[in-house]
Design a protein around this motif. Structure first.
Motif, PDB file in Angstrom:
ATOM      1  N   TYR A 453      29.234  78.149   5.145  1.00 33.29           N
ATOM      2  CA  TYR A 453      30.566  78.566   5.610  1.00 33.29           C
ATOM      3  C   TYR A 453      31.151  79.601   4.658  1.00 33.29           C
ATOM      4  O   TYR A 453      30.892  79.566   3.453  1.00 33.29           O
ATOM      5  N   ARG A 454      31.943  80.502   5.215  1.00 32.81           N
ATOM      6  CA  ARG A 454      32.656  81.465   4.380  1.00 32.81           C
ATOM      7  C   ARG A 454      33.986  81.804   5.046  1.00 32.81           C
ATOM      8  O   ARG A 454      34.016  82.406   6.120  1.00 32.81           O
ATOM      9  N   GLY A 455      35.094  81.390   4.414  1.00 34.41           N
ATOM     10  CA  GLY A 455      36.421  81.648   4.975  1.00 34.41           C
ATOM     11  C   GLY A 455      36.822  80.587   5.984  1.00 34.41           C
ATOM     12  O   GLY A 455      36.039  79.691   6.324  1.00 34.41           O
ATOM     13  N   ARG A 456      38.060  80.718   6.470  1.00 36.57           N
ATOM     14  CA  ARG A 456      38.577  79.764   7.463  1.00 36.57           C
ATOM     15  C   ARG A 456      39.277  80.501   8.605  1.00 36.57           C
ATOM     16  O   ARG A 456      39.663  81.658   8.466  1.00 36.57           O
ATOM     17  N   VAL A 457      39.429  79.817   9.719  1.00 39.00           N
ATOM     18  CA  VAL A 457      40.094  80.371  10.889  1.00 39.00           C
ATOM     19  C   VAL A 457      40.937  79.260  11.512  1.00 39.00           C
ATOM     20  O   VAL A 457      40.635  78.072  11.349  1.00 39.00           O
ATOM     21  N   GLY A 458      41.999  79.637  12.197  1.00 37.33           N
ATOM     22  CA  GLY A 458      42.878  78.639  12.793  1.00 37.33           C
ATOM     23  C   GLY A 458      42.428  78.213  14.183  1.00 37.33           C
ATOM     24  O   GLY A 458      41.818  78.982  14.923  1.00 37.33           O
ATOM     25  N   ILE A 459      42.701  76.959  14.516  1.00 37.23           N
ATOM     26  CA  ILE A 459      42.634  76.500  15.909  1.00 37.23           C
ATOM     27  C   ILE A 459      44.069  76.131  16.292  1.00 37.23           C
ATOM     28  O   ILE A 459      44.795  75.523  15.505  1.00 37.23           O
ATOM     29  N   PHE A 460      44.484  76.524  17.495  1.00 37.03           N
ATOM     30  CA  PHE A 460      45.896  76.491  17.848  1.00 37.03           C
ATOM     31  C   PHE A 460      46.132  75.875  19.225  1.00 37.03           C
ATOM     32  O   PHE A 460      45.245  75.856  20.081  1.00 37.03           O
ATOM     33  N   ILE A 482      55.960  64.415  28.123  1.00 38.61           N
ATOM     34  CA  ILE A 482      56.109  65.845  27.805  1.00 38.61           C
ATOM     35  C   ILE A 482      54.735  66.480  27.626  1.00 38.61           C
ATOM     36  O   ILE A 482      54.474  67.587  28.131  1.00 38.61           O
ATOM     37  N   LYS A 483      53.812  65.760  26.963  1.00 41.00           N
ATOM     38  CA  LYS A 483      52.473  66.298  26.731  1.00 41.00           C
ATOM     39  C   LYS A 483      51.724  66.463  28.051  1.00 41.00           C
ATOM     40  O   LYS A 483      51.024  67.470  28.257  1.00 41.00           O
ATOM     41  N   ALA A 484      51.844  65.502  28.958  1.00 40.39           N
ATOM     42  CA  ALA A 484      51.141  65.584  30.242  1.00 40.39           C
ATOM     43  C   ALA A 484      51.559  66.820  31.028  1.00 40.39           C
ATOM     44  O   ALA A 484      50.726  67.493  31.642  1.00 40.39           O
ATOM     45  N   VAL A 485      52.844  67.131  31.009  1.00 32.17           N
ATOM     46  CA  VAL A 485      53.336  68.325  31.715  1.00 32.17           C
ATOM     47  C   VAL A 485      52.896  69.588  30.981  1.00 32.17           C
ATOM     48  O   VAL A 485      52.447  70.562  31.603  1.00 32.17           O
ATOM     49  N   ALA A 486      52.984  69.588  29.650  1.00 23.64           N
ATOM     50  CA  ALA A 486      52.648  70.781  28.859  1.00 23.64           C
ATOM     51  C   ALA A 486      51.182  71.155  29.015  1.00 23.64           C
ATOM     52  O   ALA A 486      50.839  72.342  29.111  1.00 23.64           O
ATOM     53  N   GLN A 487      50.291  70.156  29.094  1.00 26.66           N
ATOM     54  CA  GLN A 487      48.858  70.437  29.125  1.00 26.66           C
ATOM     55  C   GLN A 487      48.379  70.997  30.456  1.00 26.66           C
ATOM     56  O   GLN A 487      47.224  71.422  30.568  1.00 26.66           O
ATOM     57  N   LYS A 488      49.252  71.027  31.452  1.00 24.13           N
ATOM     58  CA  LYS A 488      48.879  71.651  32.728  1.00 24.13           C
ATOM     59  C   LYS A 488      48.674  73.152  32.565  1.00 24.13           C
ATOM     60  O   LYS A 488      47.874  73.758  33.278  1.00 24.13           O
ATOM     61  N   THR A 489      49.397  73.753  31.634  1.00 24.86           N
ATOM     62  CA  THR A 489      49.325  75.211  31.462  1.00 24.86           C
ATOM     63  C   THR A 489      48.961  75.627  30.034  1.00 24.86           C
ATOM     64  O   THR A 489      48.877  76.810  29.749  1.00 24.86           O
ATOM     65  N   MET A 490      48.707  74.686  29.160  1.00 22.79           N
ATOM     66  CA  MET A 490      48.503  74.984  27.743  1.00 22.79           C
ATOM     67  C   MET A 490      47.065  74.714  27.320  1.00 22.79           C
ATOM     68  O   MET A 490      46.492  73.681  27.674  1.00 22.79           O
ATOM     69  N   MET A 491      46.463  75.647  26.570  1.00 23.46           N
ATOM     70  CA  MET A 491      45.168  75.381  25.947  1.00 23.46           C
ATOM     71  C   MET A 491      45.397  74.503  24.737  1.00 23.46           C
ATOM     72  O   MET A 491      46.141  74.857  23.830  1.00 23.46           O
ATOM     73  N   THR A 492      44.779  73.336  24.707  1.00 15.15           N
ATOM     74  CA  THR A 492      44.982  72.406  23.599  1.00 15.15           C
ATOM     75  C   THR A 492      44.154  72.831  22.385  1.00 15.15           C
ATOM     76  O   THR A 492      43.248  73.671  22.479  1.00 15.15           O
ATOM     77  N   MET A 493      44.457  72.225  21.249  1.00 10.64           N
ATOM     78  CA  MET A 493      43.690  72.526  20.040  1.00 10.64           C
ATOM     79  C   MET A 493      42.223  72.143  20.213  1.00 10.64           C
ATOM     80  O   MET A 493      41.325  72.837  19.720  1.00 10.64           O
ATOM     81  N   HIS A 494      41.967  71.026  20.916  1.00 12.38           N
ATOM     82  CA  HIS A 494      40.578  70.628  21.148  1.00 12.38           C
ATOM     83  C   HIS A 494      39.841  71.692  21.965  1.00 12.38           C
ATOM     84  O   HIS A 494      38.712  72.072  21.633  1.00 12.38           O
ATOM     85  N   GLU A 495      40.476  72.189  23.012  1.00 17.19           N
ATOM     86  CA  GLU A 495      39.837  73.213  23.841  1.00 17.19           C
ATOM     87  C   GLU A 495      39.597  74.492  23.033  1.00 17.19           C
ATOM     88  O   GLU A 495      38.549  75.133  23.155  1.00 17.19           O
ATOM     89  N   ASP A 496      40.560  74.850  22.194  1.00 14.24           N
ATOM     90  CA  ASP A 496      40.411  76.036  21.359  1.00 14.24           C
ATOM     91  C   ASP A 496      39.283  75.837  20.351  1.00 14.24           C
ATOM     92  O   ASP A 496      38.474  76.749  20.102  1.00 14.24           O
ATOM     93  N   VAL A 514      37.781  67.929  10.828  1.00 13.96           N
ATOM     94  CA  VAL A 514      39.228  68.142  10.816  1.00 13.96           C
ATOM     95  C   VAL A 514      39.942  67.421  11.944  1.00 13.96           C
ATOM     96  O   VAL A 514      41.171  67.360  11.957  1.00 13.96           O
ATOM     97  N   SER A 515      39.173  66.871  12.901  1.00 14.46           N
ATOM     98  CA  SER A 515      39.800  66.303  14.090  1.00 14.46           C
ATOM     99  C   SER A 515      40.266  64.881  13.867  1.00 14.46           C
ATOM    100  O   SER A 515      39.782  64.154  13.018  1.00 14.46           O
ATOM    101  N   SER A 516      41.230  64.523  14.685  1.00 16.29           N
ATOM    102  CA  SER A 516      41.664  63.127  14.786  1.00 16.29           C
ATOM    103  C   SER A 516      41.724  62.805  16.269  1.00 16.29           C
ATOM    104  O   SER A 516      41.595  63.669  17.121  1.00 16.29           O
ATOM    105  N   GLY A 517      41.947  61.556  16.592  1.00 24.20           N
ATOM    106  CA  GLY A 517      42.003  61.165  17.991  1.00 24.20           C
ATOM    107  C   GLY A 517      43.021  61.950  18.788  1.00 24.20           C
ATOM    108  O   GLY A 517      42.788  62.348  19.924  1.00 24.20           O
ATOM    109  N   ASP A 518      44.208  62.197  18.184  1.00 24.00           N
ATOM    110  CA  ASP A 518      45.248  62.900  18.930  1.00 24.00           C
ATOM    111  C   ASP A 518      44.870  64.355  19.201  1.00 24.00           C
ATOM    112  O   ASP A 518      45.313  64.945  20.173  1.00 24.00           O
ATOM    113  N   LEU A 519      44.021  64.946  18.341  1.00 22.21           N
ATOM    114  CA  LEU A 519      43.612  66.334  18.556  1.00 22.21           C
ATOM    115  C   LEU A 519      42.717  66.442  19.787  1.00 22.21           C
ATOM    116  O   LEU A 519      42.713  67.457  20.475  1.00 22.21           O
TER     117      LEU A 519
END
Length: 521
Positions: A453-460, A482-496, A514-519
């Motif tokens: 590995y070299r360097g880091r990048v964000g997941i959003f 709120i999360k159920a409604v938001a995820q209809k149009t939002m790319m989640t961190m897991h998907e990213d 780096v992941s947890s269950g909520d991610l």
């Protein structure tokens, strides 16, 4: 500002400025025959590096020219006339280490064997004397310069009963280095305290300090923190390169679509925008990138931070000073009387700061801040837990960017690889869908120091607060709703994260780390 080459006995110019600070920038290429003309011990002790010989002359690189005694010694050792070349002190130190093959490990190995044993308790005066000895000064300088060369963000010095642990944090992970002698612990800590203008006599209370150095022409700020433990003081140095270029949102890891979406959010004339995630996830760097993008001479941008990590051109940056009762809340009240257009609050930590920030967002200001939450929708719950009324949140909040940092696969040794069953099982256990396609990992090479590995990048994940979500917030709906409604149009961190893994930017092993269950929900 200090230079890593500074040490007791080093010569200074008449104006009190170390010559290294005004050094002529030169490319240090040392000829092997020239280096061999002087003993390595002489080169290291006097901080001089032979770079070339010819015509009865030896050219010496130095950060402190004019030392006639050293020049005379070189004449006697080589039988040649001496010509001096002034160079940057930090670059010289690094080149000497390379030319003489001096590393932290070798320097520690070369210390007297007796140094590794336990030592009797010393007085504050004895420790201060030791802290100024060349061996300790050189070791501290080499530890810092090596950390900078290895792209470390932090240096940890942690004492135990019989050992002193030295670690560098590189790309988010701690790497253990050979331990310095335990009996040098107090002297090493005291040397760093002297550099940071801290109280070396106080060893039983936490302290904070600050060092500024020049390293290879770049200004580096070092935040120093000490903490008493049962075996002595633990010390951490955070390294911040002030001249580092701030990255754009896309360079940080946002795709074009979400980068454009965020640009529209942050260009609104008023409202609250939050960056969320755990400590060390790059939230402040993201906000700096946003401020850099929206800066214009007709806008007054003011920040209040703890501490100021990077300097932004054209931006008024204010550090909080809790010892003088200048907190985020008090500072924010004062900032509002300075007629700002844009305000950045380093972190919303309490209900008072949250309410002032939100009311500022409702009265015509753009407000940016950070929160510690696991995901984007958790920002709403966190503000409610702080006691902020839901009608204030619904009216002011425009967007939330949640993020983590993952390590980038080294591009020089990246190879396609099958997904290990243990990684696949872990992803499934955390709620991930079936893992298919081609994925990559780093094979390890000299460039990445065999880590892959070299360097880091964000997941959003970028949450845009639209009419439907405002209504849910106002009605005090749960985070799950709120999360159920938001995820209809939002790319989640897991998907990213999975997208970046399939593109060969990061690995599945890194996502699991780096992941947890909520991610992955």
């Amino acid at each position: 500002m200090q230079d890593l080459s500074s040490m007791p006995g080093a010569h200074t110019a008449d104006n009190g400025v170390h010559p290294a600070s005004a050094a002529v920038k030169a490319s240090l290429e040392a000829d092997a025959d020239a280096v061999a003309a002087l003993p390595a011990e002489f080169i290291q002790r006097h901080r001089v590096l032979p770079v070339k010989m010819g015509g009865g002359v030896i050219v010496i690189a130095t950060a402190a020219p004019g030392n006639q005694r050293v020049i005379q010694d070189i004449r006697l050792l080589t039988g040649l006339e001496v010509e001096e070349q002034t160079v940057d002190g930090a670059e010289l130190l690094e080149k000497i280490a390379q030319s003489c093959q001096v590393t932290v490990e070798q320097m520690i190995d070369n210390l007297e064997p007796a140094a590794a044993g336990a030592a009797p308790e010393k007085s504050a005066h004895d420790i201060e004397v030791m802290a100024n000895e060349p061996t300790v000064v050189n070791l501290v300088n080499l530890i810092i310069s090596t950390a900078l060369r290895e792209r470390a963000s932090d240096i940890h010095l942690l004492p135990f009963e019989e050992t002193l642990q030295l670690r560098y944090r590189v790309d988010g992970l701690l790497q253990e280095k050979p331990p310095p002698p335990k009996n040098l612990h107090a002297a090493l800590v005291s040397r760093i305290k002297i550099m940071a203008d801290m109280n070396i006599a106080e060893r039983f209370m936490p302290q904070d300090g600050h060092i500024q150095i020049n390293h290879r022409g770049a200004r580096v700020d070092i935040r120093v923190g000490t903490m008493p433990t049962i075996y002595g003081e633990s010390l951490v140095m955070r390294l911040l390169e002030k001249n580092a270029r701030l990255l754009t949102p896309m360079e940080l890891g946002l795709d074009q679509e979400r980068s454009d979406m965020m640009a529209r959010l942050v260009e609104k004339p008023h409202g609250l925008f939050l960056a969320t995630g755990p400590t060390g996830s790059g939230k402040t760097t993201t906000l700096y990138s946003i401020l850099q993008g929206i800066y214009a001479p007709e806008k007054k941008i003011v920040t209040i931070e703890d501490p100021v990590e990077y300097e932004l051109a054209g931006v008024a940056q204010i550090p909080v000073r809790p010892s003088r009762n200048f907190t985020f809340a008090n500072g924010l009240r004062s900032i509002l009387r300075q007629d700002p257009d844009v305000i950045m609050v380093g972190e919303i930590r309490d209900s008072e700061t949250a309410e002032i920030a939100i009311r500022a967002a409702l009265t015509g200001h753009q407000v940016f801040s950070t929160l510690h939450t696991n995901d984007s929708t958790g920002a709403v719950t966190r503000l409610v837990d702080m006691g902020v009324e839901t009608f204030l949140i619904s009216s002011s909040l425009e967007g939330v960017l949640a993020q983590r940092l993952v390590r980038r696969i080294c591009p020089l040794c990246k190879v396609a690889a099958p997904v290990p069953k243990i990684i696949s099982d872990k992803l499934h256990a955390m709620g991930a869908r079936r893992v298919e396609g081609v994925f990559y990992q780093g094979g390890g090479c000299e460039e990445c120091r065999d880590t892959g590995y070299r360097g880091r990048v964000g997941i959003f994940e970028l949450l845009v607060i639209g009419p439907e979500l405002r209504e849910l917030i106002l009605l005090k709906r749960s985070n799950a709703e709120i999360k159920a409604v938001a995820q209809k149009t939002m790319m989640t961190m897991h998907e990213d994260a999975m997208l970046k893994a399939s593109q060969g930017i990061t690995s599945l092993e890194e996502i699991v780390r780096v992941s947890s269950g909520d991610l992955l929900e």
